[in-house]
Design a protein around this motif. Structure first.
Motif, PDB file in Angstrom:
ATOM      1  N   CYS A 210       0.808  -1.169  -0.096  1.00  0.00           N
ATOM      2  CA  CYS A 210       0.126  -0.066   0.029  1.00  0.00           C
ATOM      3  C   CYS A 210       0.917   1.345  -0.050  1.00  0.00           C
ATOM      4  CB  CYS A 210      -1.073  -0.002   1.190  1.00  0.00           C
ATOM      5  SG  CYS A 210      -1.909   1.447   1.057  1.00  0.00           S
ATOM      6  N   PRO A 211       0.643   1.833  -1.104  1.00  0.00           N
ATOM      7  CA  PRO A 211       1.545   3.120  -1.189  1.00  0.00           C
ATOM      8  C   PRO A 211       0.977   4.551  -0.277  1.00  0.00           C
ATOM      9  CG  PRO A 211       0.444   3.043  -3.209  1.00  0.00           C
ATOM     10  CD  PRO A 211      -0.118   1.723  -2.255  1.00  0.00           C
ATOM     11  N   LEU A 212      -0.246   4.340  -0.205  1.00  0.00           N
ATOM     12  CA  LEU A 212      -0.952   5.398   0.861  1.00  0.00           C
ATOM     13  C   LEU A 212      -0.385   5.128   2.304  1.00  0.00           C
ATOM     14  CD1 LEU A 212      -2.606   7.667   1.676  1.00  0.00           C
ATOM     15  CD2 LEU A 212      -4.670   5.990   1.790  1.00  0.00           C
ATOM     16  N   GLY A 213      -0.407   3.872   2.596  1.00  0.00           N
ATOM     17  CA  GLY A 213       0.220   3.466   4.109  1.00  0.00           C
ATOM     18  C   GLY A 213       1.592   3.948   4.030  1.00  0.00           C
ATOM     19  N   SER A 214       2.268   3.668   3.307  1.00  0.00           N
ATOM     20  CA  SER A 214       3.689   4.135   2.912  1.00  0.00           C
ATOM     21  C   SER A 214       3.953   5.445   3.141  1.00  0.00           C
ATOM     22  CB  SER A 214       4.558   3.263   1.798  1.00  0.00           C
ATOM     23  OG  SER A 214       5.356   4.006   1.166  1.00  0.00           O
ATOM     24  N   LEU A 215       3.072   6.085   2.602  1.00  0.00           N
ATOM     25  CA  LEU A 215       3.278   7.747   2.618  1.00  0.00           C
ATOM     26  C   LEU A 215       2.979   8.112   3.887  1.00  0.00           C
ATOM     27  CD1 LEU A 215       3.481  10.584   1.065  1.00  0.00           C
ATOM     28  CD2 LEU A 215       1.041  10.403   0.736  1.00  0.00           C
ATOM     29  N   LEU A 216       2.006   7.802   4.559  1.00  0.00           N
ATOM     30  CA  LEU A 216       1.738   7.970   6.008  1.00  0.00           C
ATOM     31  C   LEU A 216       2.882   7.468   6.999  1.00  0.00           C
ATOM     32  CD1 LEU A 216      -1.865   7.051   6.098  1.00  0.00           C
ATOM     33  CD2 LEU A 216      -1.073   9.437   6.209  1.00  0.00           C
ATOM     34  N   GLY A 217       3.382   6.488   6.689  1.00  0.00           N
ATOM     35  CA  GLY A 217       4.392   5.820   7.561  1.00  0.00           C
ATOM     36  C   GLY A 217       5.678   6.753   7.279  1.00  0.00           C
ATOM     37  N   LEU A 218       5.636   7.341   6.249  1.00  0.00           N
ATOM     38  CA  LEU A 218       6.739   8.390   5.906  1.00  0.00           C
ATOM     39  C   LEU A 218       6.672   9.536   6.699  1.00  0.00           C
ATOM     40  CD1 LEU A 218       9.056   7.724   3.985  1.00  0.00           C
ATOM     41  CD2 LEU A 218       7.843   9.246   2.384  1.00  0.00           C
ATOM     42  N   LEU A 219       5.553  10.099   6.706  1.00  0.00           N
ATOM     43  CA  LEU A 219       5.009  11.406   7.440  1.00  0.00           C
ATOM     44  C   LEU A 219       5.357  11.233   8.859  1.00  0.00           C
ATOM     45  CD1 LEU A 219       1.807  12.530   5.891  1.00  0.00           C
ATOM     46  CD2 LEU A 219       4.037  13.661   5.482  1.00  0.00           C
ATOM     47  N   GLY A 220       5.041   9.870   9.534  1.00  0.00           N
ATOM     48  CA  GLY A 220       5.103   9.527  10.740  1.00  0.00           C
ATOM     49  C   GLY A 220       6.424   9.236  11.228  1.00  0.00           C
ATOM     50  N   ARG A 221       7.729   9.263  10.720  1.00  0.00           N
ATOM     51  CA  ARG A 221       8.931   9.080  11.003  1.00  0.00           C
ATOM     52  C   ARG A 221       9.069   9.821  12.320  1.00  0.00           C
ATOM     53  NH1 ARG A 221      13.520   7.540   6.607  1.00  0.00           N
ATOM     54  NH2 ARG A 221      12.034   5.852   5.799  1.00  0.00           N
ATOM     55  N   PHE A 222       8.565  11.060  12.437  1.00  0.00           N
ATOM     56  CA  PHE A 222       9.049  11.759  13.657  1.00  0.00           C
ATOM     57  C   PHE A 222       7.803  12.029  14.463  1.00  0.00           C
ATOM     58  CE2 PHE A 222      12.091  12.284  10.173  1.00  0.00           C
ATOM     59  CZ  PHE A 222      13.222  11.990  10.789  1.00  0.00           C
ATOM     60  N   SER A 223       6.957  11.111  14.350  1.00  0.00           N
ATOM     61  CA  SER A 223       5.456  11.229  14.899  1.00  0.00           C
ATOM     62  C   SER A 223       5.798  11.325  16.386  1.00  0.00           C
ATOM     63  CB  SER A 223       4.576  10.370  14.243  1.00  0.00           C
ATOM     64  OG  SER A 223       5.055   9.061  15.087  1.00  0.00           O
ATOM     65  N   PHE A 224       4.416  12.052  16.986  1.00  0.00           N
ATOM     66  CA  PHE A 224       4.212  12.587  18.119  1.00  0.00           C
ATOM     67  C   PHE A 224       4.057  11.293  19.080  1.00  0.00           C
ATOM     68  CE2 PHE A 224       1.220  13.925  21.274  1.00  0.00           C
ATOM     69  CZ  PHE A 224       2.200  14.741  22.166  1.00  0.00           C
ATOM     70  N   LEU A 225       3.594  10.123  18.524  1.00  0.00           N
ATOM     71  CA  LEU A 225       3.009   8.921  19.170  1.00  0.00           C
ATOM     72  C   LEU A 225       3.953   7.809  18.684  1.00  0.00           C
ATOM     73  CD1 LEU A 225      -1.026   8.677  19.825  1.00  0.00           C
ATOM     74  CD2 LEU A 225       1.068   9.068  21.671  1.00  0.00           C
ATOM     75  N   ALA A 226       4.439   6.945  19.347  1.00  0.00           N
ATOM     76  CA  ALA A 226       5.057   5.804  19.096  1.00  0.00           C
ATOM     77  C   ALA A 226       5.138   4.686  20.080  1.00  0.00           C
ATOM     78  CB  ALA A 226       6.309   6.190  18.581  1.00  0.00           C
ATOM     79  N   ARG A 227       5.173   3.643  19.555  1.00  0.00           N
ATOM     80  CA  ARG A 227       5.248   2.148  20.438  1.00  0.00           C
ATOM     81  C   ARG A 227       6.697   2.430  21.286  1.00  0.00           C
ATOM     82  NH1 ARG A 227       7.816  -2.774  19.716  1.00  0.00           N
ATOM     83  NH2 ARG A 227       6.758  -4.460  21.248  1.00  0.00           N
ATOM     84  N   SER A 228       6.554   2.417  22.458  1.00  0.00           N
ATOM     85  CA  SER A 228       7.675   1.941  23.332  1.00  0.00           C
ATOM     86  C   SER A 228       7.433   0.953  24.314  1.00  0.00           C
ATOM     87  CB  SER A 228       8.014   3.471  24.181  1.00  0.00           C
ATOM     88  OG  SER A 228       6.964   3.471  24.959  1.00  0.00           O
ATOM     89  N   VAL A 229       8.718   0.348  24.593  1.00  0.00           N
ATOM     90  CA  VAL A 229       8.757  -0.819  25.466  1.00  0.00           C
ATOM     91  C   VAL A 229       9.446  -0.226  26.409  1.00  0.00           C
ATOM     92  CG1 VAL A 229       9.180  -3.286  25.430  1.00  0.00           C
ATOM     93  CG2 VAL A 229       8.664  -2.234  23.208  1.00  0.00           C
ATOM     94  N   SER A 230       9.015  -0.755  27.802  1.00  0.00           N
ATOM     95  CA  SER A 230       9.719  -0.587  29.032  1.00  0.00           C
ATOM     96  C   SER A 230      10.726  -1.489  29.428  1.00  0.00           C
ATOM     97  CB  SER A 230       8.792  -0.224  30.260  1.00  0.00           C
ATOM     98  OG  SER A 230       8.210  -1.620  30.733  1.00  0.00           O
TER      99      SER A 230
END
Ligand code: SF4
Lengths: 531, 310
Positions: A210-230
């Motif tokens: 999916c190129p749309l998903g990939s575009l959103l992923g690209l935008l989200g490289r420095f996103s505000f929310l991300a998965r983090s593991v303690s």
């Protein structure tokens, strides 16, 4: 029901609600084409090809913003195709994590995105093939809607006798118009493949293509929310198994933001609640390490080569230089080159068309014209009193016209094939084209003592009622060609029609006599004996 | 004397009564004989659409003479084109609504208004004004039968050109069938009135134009579709460019009704100058063919005409 699933369900329902209420008069205060206009991929492609319509993609700002803030959250919570694939995967119990060759190549969707953009630069829209929202909209129009209607009318046929016995006329008189489309098998094949792959491996489309998903992923490289593991992570691997898109690396602390849908399935699976979705800078202890795909030099070269070849091939395809004469575009369609740039191939116009004369093209418009709308006037006519196609078109490839303007958006001209005509060739008393013509463009004139039908070009709108109703079997004896079509990017169709001497309103009596051939003196229809 | 006088008066009254009876009988009998003789009766009323429709029916003895309590009634207007009433190609909505109302008042169990429209049914019904005119009548059903299963194949034993065709099923089963044509020109058949309008109850019209003599086929169809009554809406006449228009429209403010479908049409032919010419009923091929089938009379001199209204 957790939050994610409820949201997914809601958005899916909203998508279909918008779609299926589009042809009716029900107003939802929201345009039925909303999803498409919020699509940043479609926005980029269309603006690259035809920058004049950027404003229609204003809603895409919302998605771009959400991409910047939350990466692919759209894919996990909103995208109706994603939801369908999720449901499918659940029903098929498809496996999630087993790696495949294709899923081990995280750069692939990035490459596809590059291809779509490169081709757009070269003037070739690939949205028809790869944009998930375009694909789903068109599949709903060309497959789901006909299926539902066909099933519904079969059901109606079953209950009809019983309903009329009961005198439930609302039921016994009901009829569903089943839309029938060309290319249904091709539409099924493409969409079917996407769904089938994702039944086999969950969300395979989303993670590997999916190129749309990939575009959103690209935008989200420095996103505000991300998965983090303690640090409490046990390295048990439960999250890796739960992730539908394989976004978690060998080390469970690693997340690929290009893939992560923020669906939080990993969080649900984690036995020690080690996983959170937080702003990266505030993530507890060990920061989520990035693992973002990049196109290698070889990959870049490959994308460049394929894109160049595809774009050039479309440019040298003869279809563009010489479109078929029977390629009739919907009323209000902008000039052909611009039309091909703007059209998303989403099928909304086909779905709302009152008579379902609007059909997907195959080769009629050339290689990149596949799935663009064309009228099959033998199948059904274009209704004079209908302007739905222009009203739903997301990009103004078909302009939204008032009824009066629409009446003047001439789409072609009918040509009478005398050698097939029952009157010209066989002396039969047929008048069907004359009787049905909504613009009164058929005229009987006396030729060698016999009454013969003619087309008055100045009145013919190209609606194709004649071609549709002509009782000759097979090929109609009167066919509409592109001759005389009016295609305007801006300005009034009414003025243009008048400038060119076309008269589409009122009766012959009101029209300037010079433009209307008068019937001969003493001319009577064949059903009357001469006095 | 008194007695005899009284007797005489009684005798006088009795003879008066007898005379009245005989007069009534005398006025009734010729009509019966006349009709048995093939002479028809037509009613013609002038005025605005709804009131003229009422007048014309009163002249024929009221709607009760035709519609009985509990009847299932089919009304067949012309609603084939998505054009406004002013064009004169569809039956006036007021005429259809008035007849529907009268049928219900006469106790009809159900009234179905039906036409297999040429154009898109929704557009035809809304733009002709029919939908709005009938919307207030709850027991009236408006229908464009577009499903083949709503038709039944009928053999036309007397047919010369048309031997069988699929006809709207319910019209064959209904108790009463009232044809409500409008008066218009027709570029194949010359005029399109009641008998031509029957084609609107047929599934496949194409074959009429393609495979046989159209005028004969229309008359053949009329041998199996026999309306209880034909009410011709001649409030307007579309004199050229029929059947769809737009063409020359004249306002005649006339309604013609009768049980003889050929006579009603014949009268309709005489109402105006078709294509700028005077046309006699015997010039209309499909009416001549209908007459040869014995469906009615074309000679208006032999028709009793009851005129009403201004
Ligand atoms: S002659 Fe032209 S306007 Fe008339 S029915 Fe044919 S295509 Fe339509």
């Amino acid at each position: 029901m957790n939050l994610r699933r409820s949201l997914q369900g809601l958005f899916l329902a909203f998508f279909f609600l918008l779609f299926f209420t589009a042809p009716t008069s029900i107003s939802l205060f929201l345009p039925p084409e909303l999803f498409l206009r919020a699509d940043p991929l479609a926005a980029v492609v269309v603006v690259l090809m035809a920058s004049s319509v950027a404003w229609v993609f204003l809603p895409a700002a919302v998605l771009i913003l959400s991409g910047l803030l939350m990466g692919r959250a759209f894919c996990g919570y909103v995208c109706p195709l994603g939801t369908i694939l999720d449901v499918g995967a659940r029903l098929a119990r498809s496996s999630r994590s087993e790696p495949l060759w294709i899923t081990r190549r995280p750069a692939l969707p990035l490459g596809l995105l590059g291809l779509v953009l490169l081709c757009a630069l070269l003037g070739f829209s690939l949205l028809a093939w790869f944009d998930p929202l375009v694909l789903l909209t068109r599949s709903t129009a060309l497959l789901l809607q006909p299926w539902l209607m066909e099933a519904g009318s079969a059901l109606l046929e079953l209950v009809r006798p019983w309903a009329s016995k009961k005198e439930w006329f609302w039921l016994s008189d009901a009829g569903l118009q089943v839309p029938r489309f060309w290319l249904s098998a091709l539409s099924l094949l493409w969409m079917g493949a996407i769904v089938a792959f994702s039944l086999w491996r969950a969300r395979l489309w989303c993670r590997a293509f999916c190129p749309l998903g990939s575009l959103l992923g690209l935008l989200g490289r420095f996103s505000f929310l991300a998965r983090s593991v303690s640090d409490s992570c046990l390295d048990c691997g439960a999250c890796q198994k739960a992730c539908p898109v394989g976004a978690i690396g060998q080390d469970p602390r690693q997340t690929s933001r290009a893939r992560c849908l923020l669906c939080a399935r990993c969080k649900e699976a984690c036995p020690v609640e080690a996983i959170g979705f937080v702003p990266p800078m505030r993530s507890p202890s060990s920061a989520s390490r990035e693992n973002s795909p990049r196109l290698s030099r070889r990959g870049l070269l490959a994308v460049g080569a394929v894109g160049l070849m595809a774009g050039l091939t479309v440019r040298v395809d003869a279809g563009r230089a010489s479109p078929r004469d029977r390629l009739i575009r919907p009323p209000g369609a902008v000039p052909e080159a611009l039309f091909l740039d703007r059209c998303l191939r989403c099928g909304l116009c086909m779905s709302v068309c009152m008579s379902h004369t609007i059909q997907p093209s195959l080769w009629e418009a050339g290689l990149d014209g596949i799935w663009t709308p064309r009228l099959d006037l033998r199948l059904a006519p274009c209704e004079k009193h209908c302007n739905r196609c222009g009203l739903v078109c997301p990009t103004g490839a078909i302009r939204p016209l008032s009824m009066e303007e629409r009446t003047h958006a001439k789409i072609g001209t009918a040509i009478l094939l005398k050698e097939r005509c029952l009157v010209w060739e066989q002396d039969k008393t047929c008048l069907v084209c004359d009787e049905i013509c909504p613009y009164d463009a058929i005229e009987f004139k006396e030729v060698e003592g016999k009454r013969r039908p003619f087309v008055t070009e100045s009145r013919c709108n190209g609606c194709g009622y004649c071609e549709h109703k002509c009782p000759v079997q097979g090929q109609s004896a009167i066919v509409v060609t592109r001759m005389g079509e009016i295609r305007l990017e801006k300005g009034s169709f009414l003025e243009e029609a008048h400038r060119r001497g076309f008269i589409f309103e009122g009766s012959r009596e009101q029209a300037p006599p010079a433009l209307v051939p008068q019937p001969l003196e003493g001319d009577l229809p064949p059903g009357l004996l001469r006095p | 004397m008194e007695h005899s006088k009284g007797f005489h008066r009684r005798g006088f009254l009795a003879s008066m009564g007898a005379m009245a009876g005989v007069t009534a009988l005398a006025s009734w009998l010729p009509l019966r004989w006349a009709r048995a003789d093939g002479i028809s009766r037509l009613a013609v009323a002038k005025g605005e659409a709804a009131s003229a429709t009422r007048l014309v029916l009163e002249a024929l003895g009221g709607i009760d003479a035709f519609v009985k309590k509990g009847d299932v009634v089919i009304l067949k207007p012309n609603a084939s084109f998505p054009n406004p009433p002013s064009w004169g190609c569809n039956t006036s909505p007021e005429v259809v609504a008035t007849v529907a109302k009268l049928c219900l008042e006469a106790g009809a169990k159900r009234v179905t208004v039906v036409d297999n429209t040429l154009g898109n049914p929704d557009l035809c019904f809304s733009r002709s004004g029919l939908k709005d005119a009938l919307s207030s009548l709850a027991q009236v059903r408006l229908l464009a039968p577009k499903q083949e299963s709503m038709y039944k194949e009928v053999q036309i034993l007397k047919g010369v050109a048309l031997r069988k065709t699929k006809i709207f099923k319910e019209v064959m089963e209904a108790d009463k069938f009232i044809n409500l044509p409008t008066a218009k020109s027709h570029s194949a058949t010359g005029v399109s009135l009641g008998i031509k309008g029957l084609m609107g109850l047929v599934w496949d019209r194409n074959t009429f134009h393609r495979d046989m003599d159209l005028d004969q086929a229309i008359a053949d169809l009329a041998t199996v579709l026999k309306p209880t009554l034909t009410i011709l809406d001649a409030t307007r006449g579309l004199l050229t460019a029929g059947p769809g228009g737009p063409g020359k429209v004249e306002h005649w403010n006339t309604i013609v009704a009768g049980t003889d479908p050929v006579a009603v049409d014949a009268y309709g032919v005489t109402l105006g100058q078709w294509y700028g010419q005077t046309v006699r009923p015997e010039q209309v091929k499909h009416l001549v063919a209908a007459k040869s089938h014995g469906l009615g009379t074309l000679e208006l001199e032999r028709v009793q005409i009851l005129e009403r209204g201004a």
